[in-house]
Design a protein around this motif. Sequence first.
Motif, short mmCIF file in Angstrom:
data_model
loop_
_atom_site.label_atom_id
_atom_site.label_comp_id
_atom_site.label_asym_id
_atom_site.label_seq_id
_atom_site.Cartn_x
_atom_site.Cartn_y
_atom_site.Cartn_z
N GLU A 1 0.61 -1.26 0.12
CA GLU A 1 0.09 0.16 0.09
C GLU A 1 0.80 1.34 -0.04
N ALA B 1 -3.10 -3.08 -6.61
CA ALA B 1 -2.10 -2.57 -5.78
C ALA B 1 -0.92 -3.35 -5.97
N THR C 1 -3.59 2.51 -4.76
CA THR C 1 -4.91 1.64 -4.81
C THR C 1 -4.76 0.86 -3.29
N PRO C 2 -5.61 1.04 -2.65
CA PRO C 2 -5.77 0.40 -1.32
C PRO C 2 -6.08 -1.18 -1.66
#
Length: 193
Positions: free
Chosen positions: A10, A121, A15-16
């Motif tokens: 992360e 991610a 993007t999480p």
Amino acid sequence: MLNPLFAYIEARSHTPLSDEDKSVLREALVYRRYKKKQFLLQEGDICKSLSFILKGATRQYWVDDKGNEHILTLSIENWWVGDRESYFKDTPSAYNIDAWEETEVLMLPKTYLERVSAIPAFREMRMHIDQNYSIAAQKRVLGSISHSAEKRFEELLKSYPEFMQRFPQHIIASYLGITKETLSRIKSQLVKK
């Protein structure tokens, strides 16, 4: 146990990770512990996993015809380790990778790479580390062909000061492409300054 890797991914992506992404990673990754000097990969074997270091330190090296070890990479916590060429091309490795300390890793078997690469991610993180790896490799080649031993040592101190506490002098010297006597001389000159 996977939280350090989740945080690492992360921190290197916009993007999480979703709960589903984390579930895929939990399924894909294999925890493994290595004792000091135990091999993660031996020359001639095909690298079937890339490993994220949770704890410990490794070295990647090749041995010449005279039995001398030449260090290609040193790796510590929150670094990925593996022979990329062997992993991606299914070719026998020219390198050995061993644990320099008691080491704990999360292994990503190649059989899961496509599934894990579908995670946005993870893809972003991989692009980020691939860029950094390429830049570091270019700097290392430039340094080895154009910088003095003193300059290479200074760059190592600036970039990776923790290596001095984690690896012995002969390993650092091999990584820099110099003798341990030269490294001793450089270190003593720095102390005098």
